[in-house]
Design a protein around this motif. Structure first.
Motif, PDB file in Angstrom:
ATOM      1  N   UNK A  21       2.380   8.609   6.796  1.00 21.57           N
ATOM      2  CA  UNK A  21       3.127   7.732   5.899  1.00 21.57           C
ATOM      3  C   UNK A  21       4.571   7.663   6.347  1.00 21.57           C
ATOM      4  N   UNK A  22       5.181   6.523   6.118  1.00 20.97           N
ATOM      5  CA  UNK A  22       6.593   6.334   6.456  1.00 20.97           C
ATOM      6  C   UNK A  22       7.265   5.597   5.314  1.00 20.97           C
ATOM      7  N   UNK A  23       8.155   6.285   4.639  1.00 24.78           N
ATOM      8  CA  UNK A  23       8.948   5.638   3.600  1.00 24.78           C
ATOM      9  C   UNK A  23      10.119   4.921   4.263  1.00 24.78           C
ATOM     10  N   UNK A  24      10.197   3.631   4.034  1.00 27.94           N
ATOM     11  CA  UNK A  24      11.197   2.801   4.693  1.00 27.94           C
ATOM     12  C   UNK A  24      12.248   2.375   3.678  1.00 27.94           C
ATOM     13  N   UNK A  25      13.448   2.848   3.896  1.00 23.55           N
ATOM     14  CA  UNK A  25      14.557   2.435   3.051  1.00 23.55           C
ATOM     15  C   UNK A  25      15.334   1.375   3.816  1.00 23.55           C
ATOM     16  N   UNK A  26      14.983   0.122   3.569  1.00 23.09           N
ATOM     17  CA  UNK A  26      15.604  -1.001   4.270  1.00 23.09           C
ATOM     18  C   UNK A  26      15.604  -2.200   3.344  1.00 23.09           C
TER      19      UNK A  26
END
Length: 129
Positions: A21-26
Protein backbone atom coordinates in the motif's frame (compact mmCIF):
# COMPACT_ATOMS: atom_id res chain seq x y z
CA UNK A 1 4.15 19.10 -0.58
CA UNK A 2 3.86 15.57 -1.89
CA UNK A 3 4.51 12.69 0.49
CA UNK A 4 4.31 8.97 -0.10
CA UNK A 5 4.35 6.26 2.53
CA UNK A 6 4.61 2.59 1.67
CA UNK A 7 3.58 -0.36 3.80
CA UNK A 8 2.90 -4.05 3.44
CA UNK A 9 6.31 -5.46 2.68
CA UNK A 10 7.61 -8.58 4.33
CA UNK A 11 8.93 -12.07 3.83
CA UNK A 12 7.02 -14.75 1.98
CA UNK A 13 7.72 -18.10 0.40
CA UNK A 14 7.79 -18.57 -3.33
CA UNK A 15 4.29 -18.86 -4.73
CA UNK A 16 2.87 -16.64 -2.03
CA UNK A 17 1.19 -13.26 -2.21
CA UNK A 18 1.62 -9.81 -0.73
CA UNK A 19 -0.18 -6.52 -1.19
CA UNK A 20 1.71 -3.27 -0.85
CA UNK A 21 0.00 0.00 0.00
CA UNK A 22 1.09 3.56 -0.66
CA UNK A 23 -0.59 6.50 0.97
CA UNK A 24 -0.23 9.43 -1.39
CA UNK A 25 -0.41 12.91 0.01
CA UNK A 26 -0.70 14.97 -3.16
CA UNK A 27 -3.15 17.58 -4.26
CA UNK A 28 -4.99 17.33 -6.48
CA UNK A 29 -4.64 13.55 -6.29
CA UNK A 30 -5.96 13.02 -9.80
CA UNK A 31 -3.22 15.19 -11.30
CA UNK A 32 -0.45 12.73 -10.55
CA UNK A 33 0.82 9.57 -12.17
CA UNK A 34 1.47 6.93 -9.52
CA UNK A 35 3.55 3.83 -9.74
CA UNK A 36 5.61 1.12 -8.12
CA UNK A 37 9.28 0.59 -8.74
CA UNK A 38 11.75 -1.88 -7.29
CA UNK A 39 15.47 -2.23 -6.88
CA UNK A 40 17.35 -5.35 -5.93
CA UNK A 41 20.92 -5.24 -4.63
CA UNK A 42 23.36 -4.76 -7.48
CA UNK A 43 20.62 -4.18 -10.01
CA UNK A 44 19.14 -1.11 -11.65
CA UNK A 45 15.82 0.27 -10.57
CA UNK A 46 12.91 -1.25 -12.46
CA UNK A 47 9.47 0.14 -13.08
CA UNK A 48 6.90 -2.49 -12.04
CA UNK A 49 3.45 -0.97 -12.48
CA UNK A 50 1.91 2.43 -13.10
CA UNK A 51 -1.54 3.97 -12.98
CA UNK A 52 -2.66 7.07 -14.81
CA UNK A 53 -3.74 10.17 -12.89
CA UNK A 54 -7.47 9.45 -13.05
CA UNK A 55 -6.92 5.71 -12.84
CA UNK A 56 -8.28 4.82 -16.26
CA UNK A 57 -5.07 3.18 -17.44
CA UNK A 58 -2.75 0.71 -15.75
CA UNK A 59 0.35 -0.96 -17.07
CA UNK A 60 2.75 -3.52 -15.65
CA UNK A 61 6.23 -4.51 -16.75
CA UNK A 62 6.69 -7.69 -18.72
CA UNK A 63 8.57 -9.27 -15.81
CA UNK A 64 5.49 -9.18 -13.57
CA UNK A 65 2.65 -9.19 -16.08
CA UNK A 66 -0.10 -11.57 -15.09
CA UNK A 67 1.20 -11.79 -11.51
CA UNK A 68 1.12 -8.20 -10.23
CA UNK A 69 -1.67 -5.63 -10.44
CA UNK A 70 -1.84 -1.97 -9.51
CA UNK A 71 -4.99 -0.30 -8.28
CA UNK A 72 -6.06 2.67 -6.25
CA UNK A 73 -8.68 3.84 -3.81
CA UNK A 74 -9.20 7.48 -4.66
CA UNK A 75 -11.36 8.08 -1.61
CA UNK A 76 -8.39 7.10 0.57
CA UNK A 77 -5.63 8.45 -1.71
CA UNK A 78 -4.01 5.03 -1.63
CA UNK A 79 -2.33 3.03 -4.35
CA UNK A 80 -1.95 -0.73 -4.07
CA UNK A 81 0.31 -3.32 -5.64
CA UNK A 82 -1.14 -6.80 -5.44
CA UNK A 83 1.59 -9.37 -5.96
CA UNK A 84 0.78 -13.02 -6.60
CA UNK A 85 2.85 -16.07 -7.51
CA UNK A 86 5.89 -14.40 -6.04
CA UNK A 87 9.30 -15.64 -7.09
CA UNK A 88 12.70 -15.26 -5.42
CA UNK A 89 13.60 -12.91 -8.30
CA UNK A 90 10.94 -10.51 -6.99
CA UNK A 91 13.03 -9.87 -3.89
CA UNK A 92 13.79 -6.15 -3.79
CA UNK A 93 13.07 -2.86 -2.11
CA UNK A 94 9.79 -1.61 -3.51
CA UNK A 95 9.18 2.11 -3.89
CA UNK A 96 6.07 4.09 -4.54
CA UNK A 97 6.48 7.14 -6.76
CA UNK A 98 4.34 9.96 -8.06
CA UNK A 99 4.72 12.56 -10.75
CA UNK A 100 2.59 15.46 -11.84
CA UNK A 101 0.88 14.90 -15.16
CA UNK A 102 2.41 17.04 -17.90
CA UNK A 103 3.06 17.05 -21.59
CA UNK A 104 5.46 14.38 -22.74
CA UNK A 105 4.78 12.00 -19.88
CA UNK A 106 2.72 8.94 -20.76
CA UNK A 107 2.84 5.50 -19.21
CA UNK A 108 5.98 4.46 -21.14
CA UNK A 109 7.89 7.42 -19.78
CA UNK A 110 6.61 7.13 -16.25
CA UNK A 111 7.32 3.39 -15.91
CA UNK A 112 10.90 4.17 -16.95
CA UNK A 113 11.12 6.63 -14.07
CA UNK A 114 10.90 9.76 -16.16
CA UNK A 115 8.59 12.24 -14.51
CA UNK A 116 8.65 10.44 -11.17
CA UNK A 117 9.25 13.49 -9.04
CA UNK A 118 8.39 12.14 -5.61
CA UNK A 119 9.44 8.90 -3.93
CA UNK A 120 8.60 7.04 -0.79
CA UNK A 121 11.13 5.49 1.56
CA UNK A 122 10.51 1.98 0.28
CA UNK A 123 9.36 -1.30 1.73
CA UNK A 124 11.33 -4.53 1.56
CA UNK A 125 9.91 -7.64 -0.07
CA UNK A 126 11.81 -10.89 0.39
CA UNK A 127 10.76 -14.09 -1.34
CA UNK A 128 12.39 -17.33 -0.26
CA UNK A 129 12.54 -20.49 -2.32
Amino acid sequence: QVQLRESGGGSVQAGGSLTLSCEVSASPYNSFWKGWFRQAPGKEREGVAVISPAGALTRTSSSVEGRFAISQNRAENTVYLEMNSLEPEDTAMYYCAAGRARNGIAWRQFISGEGADYWGQGTQVTVSS
